[in-house]
Design a protein around this motif. Sequence first.
Motif, PDB file in Angstrom:
ATOM      1  N   ALA A   1      16.405  12.633  10.409  1.00 26.33           N
ATOM      2  CA  ALA A   1      15.675  13.284  11.500  1.00 26.33           C
ATOM      3  C   ALA A   1      14.950  14.542  11.035  1.00 26.33           C
ATOM      4  O   ALA A   1      13.906  14.900  11.580  1.00 26.33           O
ATOM      5  CB  ALA A   1      16.642  13.623  12.634  1.00 26.33           C
ATOM      6  N   THR A   2      15.491  15.181   9.979  1.00 25.05           N
ATOM      7  CA  THR A   2      14.840  16.427   9.522  1.00 25.05           C
ATOM      8  C   THR A   2      13.431  16.159   8.995  1.00 25.05           C
ATOM      9  O   THR A   2      12.613  17.066   8.940  1.00 25.05           O
ATOM     10  CB  THR A   2      15.654  17.104   8.402  1.00 25.05           C
ATOM     11  OG1 THR A   2      15.799  16.179   7.329  1.00 25.05           O
ATOM     12  CG2 THR A   2      17.009  17.558   8.893  1.00 25.05           C
TER      13      THR A   2
ATOM     14  N   LYS B   1      16.383   8.692  -1.151  1.00 26.87           N
ATOM     15  CA  LYS B   1      17.302   9.634  -1.814  1.00 26.87           C
ATOM     16  C   LYS B   1      18.701   9.576  -1.192  1.00 26.87           C
ATOM     17  O   LYS B   1      19.710   9.636  -1.894  1.00 26.87           O
ATOM     18  CB  LYS B   1      16.750  11.058  -1.716  1.00 26.87           C
ATOM     19  CG  LYS B   1      15.642  11.315  -2.724  1.00 26.87           C
ATOM     20  CD  LYS B   1      15.244  12.764  -2.741  1.00 26.87           C
ATOM     21  CE  LYS B   1      14.276  13.026  -3.879  1.00 26.87           C
ATOM     22  NZ  LYS B   1      13.713  14.360  -3.858  1.00 26.87           N
ATOM     23  N   MET B   2      18.731   9.452   0.138  1.00 24.09           N
ATOM     24  CA  MET B   2      20.011   9.407   0.834  1.00 24.09           C
ATOM     25  C   MET B   2      20.797   8.142   0.442  1.00 24.09           C
ATOM     26  O   MET B   2      21.999   8.193   0.186  1.00 24.09           O
ATOM     27  CB  MET B   2      19.731   9.412   2.340  1.00 24.09           C
ATOM     28  CG  MET B   2      20.932   9.572   3.197  1.00 24.09           C
ATOM     29  SD  MET B   2      20.418   9.862   4.876  1.00 24.09           S
ATOM     30  CE  MET B   2      19.258   8.562   5.111  1.00 24.09           C
TER      31      MET B   2
ATOM     32  N   PRO C   1       5.574   9.154   4.362  1.00 28.15           N
ATOM     33  CA  PRO C   1       6.031   9.303   2.978  1.00 28.15           C
ATOM     34  C   PRO C   1       7.267  10.191   2.865  1.00 28.15           C
ATOM     35  O   PRO C   1       8.173   9.900   2.081  1.00 28.15           O
ATOM     36  CB  PRO C   1       4.829   9.964   2.277  1.00 28.15           C
ATOM     37  CG  PRO C   1       3.654   9.662   3.139  1.00 28.15           C
ATOM     38  CD  PRO C   1       4.175   9.542   4.533  1.00 28.15           C
ATOM     39  N   VAL C   2       7.322  11.265   3.652  1.00 28.58           N
ATOM     40  CA  VAL C   2       8.492  12.167   3.610  1.00 28.58           C
ATOM     41  C   VAL C   2       9.734  11.427   4.097  1.00 28.58           C
ATOM     42  O   VAL C   2      10.815  11.502   3.504  1.00 28.58           O
ATOM     43  CB  VAL C   2       8.243  13.421   4.499  1.00 28.58           C
ATOM     44  CG1 VAL C   2       9.445  14.356   4.462  1.00 28.58           C
ATOM     45  CG2 VAL C   2       6.984  14.137   4.057  1.00 28.58           C
ATOM     46  N   PHE C   3       9.555  10.673   5.180  1.00 37.31           N
ATOM     47  CA  PHE C   3      10.655   9.894   5.756  1.00 37.31           C
ATOM     48  C   PHE C   3      11.176   8.889   4.722  1.00 37.31           C
ATOM     49  O   PHE C   3      12.387   8.773   4.510  1.00 37.31           O
ATOM     50  CB  PHE C   3      10.143   9.190   7.008  1.00 37.31           C
ATOM     51  CG  PHE C   3      11.210   8.558   7.838  1.00 37.31           C
ATOM     52  CD1 PHE C   3      11.861   9.279   8.831  1.00 37.31           C
ATOM     53  CD2 PHE C   3      11.571   7.239   7.651  1.00 37.31           C
ATOM     54  CE1 PHE C   3      12.847   8.704   9.609  1.00 37.31           C
ATOM     55  CE2 PHE C   3      12.555   6.644   8.418  1.00 37.31           C
ATOM     56  CZ  PHE C   3      13.188   7.380   9.404  1.00 37.31           C
TER      57      PHE C   3
ATOM     58  N   LEU D   1       0.833  -1.209   0.000  1.00 37.87           N
ATOM     59  CA  LEU D   1       0.000   0.000   0.000  1.00 37.87           C
ATOM     60  C   LEU D   1       0.870   1.262   0.000  1.00 37.87           C
ATOM     61  O   LEU D   1       0.522   2.271  -0.627  1.00 37.87           O
ATOM     62  CB  LEU D   1      -0.955  -0.015   1.199  1.00 37.87           C
ATOM     63  CG  LEU D   1      -2.092  -1.032   1.073  1.00 37.87           C
ATOM     64  CD1 LEU D   1      -2.828  -1.191   2.407  1.00 37.87           C
ATOM     65  CD2 LEU D   1      -3.088  -0.620  -0.013  1.00 37.87           C
ATOM     66  N   LYS D   2       1.997   1.210   0.702  1.00 37.24           N
ATOM     67  CA  LYS D   2       2.926   2.356   0.658  1.00 37.24           C
ATOM     68  C   LYS D   2       3.412   2.562  -0.776  1.00 37.24           C
ATOM     69  O   LYS D   2       3.413   3.678  -1.289  1.00 37.24           O
ATOM     70  CB  LYS D   2       4.140   2.099   1.563  1.00 37.24           C
ATOM     71  CG  LYS D   2       3.859   2.213   3.037  1.00 37.24           C
ATOM     72  CD  LYS D   2       5.135   1.925   3.810  1.00 37.24           C
ATOM     73  CE  LYS D   2       4.840   1.667   5.262  1.00 37.24           C
ATOM     74  NZ  LYS D   2       5.974   1.194   6.019  1.00 37.24           N
TER      75      LYS D   2
END
Length: 190
Positions: free
Chosen positions: A134-135, A120-121, A112-114, A95-96
């Motif tokens: 953490a940001t 990307k990292m 989703p942001v995490f 589902l994600k």
Amino acid sequence: MADKPTFREEIAGVLHASTGNPLDVCMQCGTCSATCPVASGGFMDNSPRRIIAMINAGLKERVLKSNTYWYCASCYHCTVRCPRGIDIAELMYGLKRYTVWHAKTQEGMIGPVFSETFVKMIVRTGRSYEPVLATSYLFTLGVPEMIQEAQTATSLMLKGRLPLLPARIKRLDNFKKVLKRIIPLGDPDE
Ligand code: SF4
Ligand code: SF4
């Protein structure tokens, strides 16, 4: 022309590599919800049992608005206890993926942001680096919690448990080439 797939068929497609049984064998016994520590803690807006019922009923928009799969802790309690052999934890991953691929993630949700920050990292450096991760959630906390997080990070750095700068793996270009063969990456520097 082929009929448009139902929502349940779309989700079955996302789960094609899963070894679990299809969702329509769910008998709504509720074992998954009863065993789920996150649902029992009251954090999910729909229990795993209810999410499966909603998918089987074709309630796509309600499923896509749910926080359930973003709050899943991937503990697999539900999967090992389901009497019908449904891999509910894998469904949560599916589902994600579905909401990210279809750009249906909810505004303001941390998960989703995490996930995007993490991917990307990894693509850029090949390694996870907690201060960047953490940001993605730090600014959603209250001031006392932010101060506490900063204090914890500082003491971890002083003890050498958290690096000051992000590390990069060797042969990063080769790693990126391998990743590009597996998943559509887009431009990781965007
Ligand atoms: S434990 Fe399995 S059969 Fe029971 S409600 Fe959950 S998914 Fe359905
Ligand atoms: S894997 Fe997710 S849905 Fe299943 S019991 Fe654990 S937290 Fe709940």
